[in-house]
Design a protein around this motif. Structure first.
Motif, PDB file in Angstrom:
ATOM      1  N   VAL A  31      70.307  82.303  83.216  1.00  0.00           N
ATOM      2  CA  VAL A  31      70.721  82.529  81.830  1.00  0.00           C
ATOM      3  C   VAL A  31      69.626  83.300  81.092  1.00  0.00           C
ATOM      4  CG1 VAL A  31      71.542  81.376  79.722  1.00  0.00           C
ATOM      5  CG2 VAL A  31      71.932  80.294  81.949  1.00  0.00           C
ATOM      6  N   GLY A  32      70.033  84.267  80.273  1.00  0.00           N
ATOM      7  CA  GLY A  32      69.076  85.038  79.479  1.00  0.00           C
ATOM      8  C   GLY A  32      69.525  85.132  78.025  1.00  0.00           C
ATOM      9  N   ALA A 146      68.809  91.095  78.327  1.00  0.00           N
ATOM     10  CA  ALA A 146      68.363  89.690  78.263  1.00  0.00           C
ATOM     11  C   ALA A 146      67.412  89.336  79.408  1.00  0.00           C
ATOM     12  CB  ALA A 146      69.577  88.763  78.283  1.00  0.00           C
ATOM     13  N   GLY A 147      66.944  90.364  80.128  1.00  0.00           N
ATOM     14  CA  GLY A 147      65.905  90.142  81.134  1.00  0.00           C
ATOM     15  C   GLY A 147      66.402  89.604  82.472  1.00  0.00           C
ATOM     16  N   LEU A 148      67.722  89.708  82.701  1.00  0.00           N
ATOM     17  CA  LEU A 148      68.231  89.143  83.961  1.00  0.00           C
ATOM     18  C   LEU A 148      68.154  90.101  85.136  1.00  0.00           C
ATOM     19  CD1 LEU A 148      71.354  87.127  82.723  1.00  0.00           C
ATOM     20  CD2 LEU A 148      69.199  86.233  83.583  1.00  0.00           C
ATOM     21  N   GLY A 149      68.013  91.395  84.871  1.00  0.00           N
ATOM     22  CA  GLY A 149      67.974  92.315  86.007  1.00  0.00           C
ATOM     23  C   GLY A 149      67.680  93.744  85.613  1.00  0.00           C
ATOM     24  N   ARG A 150      67.723  94.610  86.653  1.00  0.00           N
ATOM     25  CA  ARG A 150      67.512  96.032  86.408  1.00  0.00           C
ATOM     26  C   ARG A 150      68.568  96.836  87.170  1.00  0.00           C
ATOM     27  NH1 ARG A 150      62.469  99.866  88.114  1.00  0.00           N
ATOM     28  NH2 ARG A 150      63.587 101.748  87.547  1.00  0.00           N
ATOM     29  N   ARG A 180      62.012  86.678  78.582  1.00  0.00           N
ATOM     30  CA  ARG A 180      61.016  87.699  78.944  1.00  0.00           C
ATOM     31  C   ARG A 180      61.690  88.844  79.691  1.00  0.00           C
ATOM     32  NH1 ARG A 180      58.215  83.717  81.560  1.00  0.00           N
ATOM     33  NH2 ARG A 180      57.251  82.364  80.058  1.00  0.00           N
ATOM     34  N   PRO A 181      61.090  90.055  79.659  1.00  0.00           N
ATOM     35  CA  PRO A 181      61.670  91.177  80.404  1.00  0.00           C
ATOM     36  C   PRO A 181      61.733  90.884  81.898  1.00  0.00           C
ATOM     37  CG  PRO A 181      59.908  91.926  78.941  1.00  0.00           C
ATOM     38  CD  PRO A 181      59.868  90.430  78.930  1.00  0.00           C
ATOM     39  N   TYR A 182      62.649  91.532  82.587  1.00  0.00           N
ATOM     40  CA  TYR A 182      62.849  91.341  84.029  1.00  0.00           C
ATOM     41  C   TYR A 182      61.629  91.820  84.820  1.00  0.00           C
ATOM     42  CZ  TYR A 182      65.014  91.811  88.650  1.00  0.00           C
ATOM     43  OH  TYR A 182      65.326  91.712  89.985  1.00  0.00           O
TER      44      TYR A 182
END
Ligand code: B12
Length: 254
Positions: A31-32, A146-150, A180-182
């Motif tokens: 979750v982000g 939301a920092g979950l991926g790229r 936080r960023p991914y």
């Protein structure tokens, strides 16, 4: 208070996925949280397209977007790779999680309302016109912010648990601390890498065409597979391909 709400939301989402009772298909969600003031959200119409909704269009007074992802198991992640058309297990997981996304987002929204905030949910998929396959709300853009991926070369958002995952997101007026960023694994074809496995695997060359500046013409393939599954295999499944994810060396990360 803020932290308690975040913790409770994560707990609800994880519990609800567990309650589906299919550990053979789904792993623990991630979750982000992202503020509507984050530049990726403020500039969403420039990043995704002018048709994309702003948070305010979805929920007046929205302050935070909650994005979550449900990673597939290894069995699901690699299922489409050698399937003639759509992978049956991939397709089953796709249909089941889409149905549950609606349920899970509604439970989170009800929880937020019980805490005195507004919340609004967004359909997981199939919310677009077949002749123009773009949605007014891009779940993976929200998940990325939301920092979950790229994003990878296959246009898929890769997470720390791989790229064989599905996404959903919802909005709330609650002000929740952003994630936080991914900083997890990334696509090996970008940033000077030479991996082209996903490009080569696309049965209609949609990714190569898109990389060369053309349209992303994968929609017809999804429809063709659906028809072929009924015609040749007598199974009516979702029109999914998924080969560009399944072949990725990082499709499934433990
Ligand atoms: C319409 C749609 C399709 C259309 C394609 C439309 C298109 N032009 O992309 C069709 C039917 C062909 C399709 C195919 C597939 N889809 Co689809 N689809 C959608 C849907 C409903 C809307 C996507 C959309 O509007 N696309 C328009 C583009 C412009 O936006 P976007 O693709 O979401 O994201 C772009 C931007 O964010 C931008 N971007 C790039 N870099 C960066 C960097 C930053 C910082 C940011 C913020 C953004 C950004 O690039 C992204 C890719 O172009 C979403 C659900 C949803 N509502 O989000 C699912 C969704 C994208 N699909 C999904 C999947 C899995 C698939 C398939 C594998 C088939 C399947 N279900 O098994 C294939 C894979 C195609 C591929 N390689 O992209 C998943 C993606 C999961 C993932 N890991 O990324 C989603 C999110 C559904 C879900 N709920 O999980 N899909």
């Amino acid at each position: 208070m803020n932290q308690d709400i975040r913790t409770e939301i994560e707990k609800i989402i994880k519990d609800e996925v567990r309650k589906i009772g299919r550990p053979d298909l789904f792993r623990e969600p991630m979750v982000g949280f992202v503020s509507v003031d984050d530049p990726a959200i403020v500039n969403v119409k420039e990043i995704v397209g002018p048709w994309h909704d702003s948070p305010e269009d979805q929920l007046p007074g929205a302050r935070t977007i909650i994005a979550y992802t449900v990673p597939f198991t290894k069995k699901v992640a690699h299922d489409p790779e050698f399937a003639k058309f759509s992978g049956l297990v991939w397709s089953e997981a796709y249909v089941l999680i889409n149905k549950n996304f609606e349920l899970i987002s509604n439970i989170v929204a009800d929880y937020l309302r019980s805490q005195g905030y507004e919340a609004s949910t967004v359909k997981a998929t199939n919310d677009y016109d077949q002749s123009n396959p773009v949605s007014s709300w891009s779940h993976r853009t929200m998940a990325c912010a939301a920092g979950l991926g790229r994003f990878g070369m296959n246009r898929i958002l890769m997470t720390s648990k791989g790229s064989a995952v599905r996404y959903c997101s919802l909005l709330t007026t609650a002000e929740l601390t952003p994630s936080r960023p991914y900083d997890g694994p990334v696509c090996m074809g970008l940033d000077g890498g030479d991996c082209t496995i996903c490009l080569d695997a696309c049965p209609v060359g949609a990714l190569t065409h898109w990389f060369d500046g053309g349209n992303f013409d994968c929609q017809d393939l999804q429809e063709t597979y659906h028809d072929k599954m009924i015609e040749e295999l007598s199974v009516d499944t979702a029109g999914t391909c998924g080969k560009c994810i399944a072949v990725c060396p990082l499709a499934y990360i433990e």
